[in-house]
Scaffold this motif. Structure first.
Motif, PDB file in Angstrom:
ATOM      1  N   HIS A  39      37.915  50.250  30.996  1.00 21.68           N
ATOM      2  CA  HIS A  39      37.822  50.566  29.570  1.00 21.68           C
ATOM      3  C   HIS A  39      39.187  50.511  28.856  1.00 21.68           C
ATOM      4  N   HIS A  94      40.660  48.346  25.689  1.00 20.71           N
ATOM      5  CA  HIS A  94      41.368  48.774  24.468  1.00 20.71           C
ATOM      6  C   HIS A  94      42.598  47.891  24.232  1.00 20.71           C
ATOM      7  N   GLY A 120      40.244  59.219  22.958  1.00 25.16           N
ATOM      8  CA  GLY A 120      39.664  60.540  23.154  1.00 25.16           C
ATOM      9  C   GLY A 120      39.881  61.044  24.575  1.00 25.16           C
ATOM     10  N   ASP A 175      40.133  66.492  18.049  1.00 21.86           N
ATOM     11  CA  ASP A 175      38.740  66.970  18.077  1.00 21.86           C
ATOM     12  C   ASP A 175      38.679  68.482  18.240  1.00 21.86           C
ATOM     13  N   GLY A 189      39.325  63.522  14.612  1.00 27.79           N
ATOM     14  CA  GLY A 189      40.449  62.686  14.172  1.00 27.79           C
ATOM     15  C   GLY A 189      40.416  62.315  12.700  1.00 27.79           C
ATOM     16  N   GLU A 216      42.776  63.925   9.718  1.00 30.09           N
ATOM     17  CA  GLU A 216      43.676  63.026   8.988  1.00 30.09           C
ATOM     18  C   GLU A 216      43.404  63.062   7.479  1.00 30.09           C
ATOM     19  N   GLY A 264      41.053  54.845  19.880  1.00 27.84           N
ATOM     20  CA  GLY A 264      40.445  55.442  18.697  1.00 27.84           C
ATOM     21  C   GLY A 264      41.429  56.085  17.740  1.00 27.84           C
ATOM     22  N   ASN A 272      44.669  56.148  13.005  1.00 29.13           N
ATOM     23  CA  ASN A 272      45.366  57.131  12.164  1.00 29.13           C
ATOM     24  C   ASN A 272      46.557  56.486  11.436  1.00 29.13           C
ATOM     25  N   ASP A 298      35.788  52.760  20.434  1.00 34.10           N
ATOM     26  CA  ASP A 298      35.072  52.052  21.503  1.00 34.10           C
ATOM     27  C   ASP A 298      34.122  50.978  20.964  1.00 34.10           C
TER      28      ASP A 298
END
Ligand code: KG4
Ligand code: ZN
Length: 337
Positions: A107, A111, A132, A162, A175, A179, A267, A271, A299
């Motif tokens: 995974h 990314h 996350g 979170d 998140g 923000e 993820g 930001n 994701d």
């Protein structure tokens, strides 16, 4: 064409990628955020059952590509075991049914490859991965060589957003909520510790900061009694501390690494406040900053498909009977992706 599947957490996603020109032909994602929102975090059992509904629903839409499929790719680690297994079961079945190779995809490597969905590959590359589940700085030499230079010793960046959001009663995922609220807040109102500030460790830690936020919430009388301005100020102060922590440790790595290209993925890389701080840092260290398009930060199966293109060229296949979610010893020790 390659059909790719992502189900490592709370997003059910499938993509179709063309092998010869690397074009993304189809991509869909069904997010479960709303279903988990009332719990303030992902409930694995619920996530697994929602994948069992959403994945076949999306798969239906890809039927027209079935006759042209050359491989099936699926995220097999890391992630929630019960949700990974939903995607893996579907991938195994498709690979056996169509008698085509199965490609297991890490995974986090997915990314990293989110950067290359709409751009050419850039190697070597330094990557800050903030998601996350993970906070890491990775040196990527090429497809085969990815080395972890720094990692979190406790919570991840996304997780800390979170949890802080949950403590302030904002909802999930935290998140984007933190923000957005921080934009109306005073980032200097609350005095929060910058993690590992005086430590020579090149690592990340977010749990102490999270605890400091908890104490501030209590000092404001608890989440029910906080004013909206309290929440905005605490969001801004927390986000500032996260930024300063990330920058401090990144600087130490920048000072040692000659690699010119630097990217932020995962993820939390959506930001804008953190992105813009890194833009300034990269200018200071004469590095080029790369980020994935916003649609591919969280994701998704498009990044899994993009990684799978390179894996397909390397024939990095696995027997459908042998695909597993178990990590190697080096991966468990946090040295390699
Ligand atoms: O990469 P991702 O979709 O899933 C994992 O692989 O874990 O990352 C999800 C995480 C969540 O914790 C979410 O709160 C965080 O990314 N996130 C953000 C922002 N958007 C999403 N964190 C900070 N600021 C954001 N704008
Ligand atoms: Zn992720």
């Amino acid at each position: 064409m390659i059909l790719s599947i992502e189900s490592s957490c709370d997003d059910s996603s499938i993509a179709i990628t063309q092998i010869d020109n690397k074009k993304l032909l189809y991509h869909k994602k069904i997010s479960q955020e709303e279903a988990h929102s009332c719990y303030g975090g992902v409930v694995p059992e619920l996530a697994s059952r929602l994948h069992a509904v959403a994945l076949p629903e999306i798969l239906q839409e890809t039927k027209q590509y079935f006759s042209k499929l050359k491989a099936i790719a699926v995220t097999n680690q890391p992630g929630l075991s019960v949700t990974l297994l939903e995607g893996i079961a579907m991938a195994k079945t498709l690979a056996v049914l169509h008698d085509i190779p199965l490609i297991p995809v890490h995974h986090l490597k997915g990314h990293i490859y989110s950067l290359f969905i709409e751009k050419e590959v850039i190697f070597p590359l330094l990557v800050l991965l903030i998601s996350g589940g993970h906070t890491q700085i990775i040196r990527v030499r090429d497809f085969h060589h990815m080395e972890i230079l720094a990692t979190s010793i406790d919570d991840s960046v996304g997780e800390s957003f979170d949890k802080c959001a949950k403590m302030m009663g904002l909802g999930y995922p935290g998140g984007p909520l933190v923000e957005a609220l921080a934009l109306q807040g005073d980032e200097n109102r609350f005095d929060l510790p910058i993690p590992l500030r005086h430590s020579p460790l090149i690592a990340f830690s977010l749990s102490g900061l999270k605890n400091a936020v908890r104490l501030k919430v209590e000092a404001c009388g608890g989440k029910e009694n906080m004013s909206q301005q309290d929440r905005a100020d605490l969001s801004a102060s927390f986000q500032k501390a996260v930024k300063l922590h990330l920058l401090q440790k990144s600087k130490k790595i920048f000072a040692k690494e000659s690699i010119k290209d630097f990217a932020i993925v995962g993820g939390a890389s959506a930001n804008v406040y953190i992105r813009s701080a890194y833009l300034t840092l990269c200018q200071e260290f004469d590095k080029n900053l790369h980020v994935a398009p916003l649609a591919y930060c969280s994701d998704n199966a498009a990044m899994i498909g993009r990684y799978a293109l390179d894996a397909y060229a390397q024939k990095a296949f696995v027997n459908p009977h042998k695909i597993d979610i178990i990590r190697t010893k080096k991966q468990q020790a946090g040295m390699l992706l």
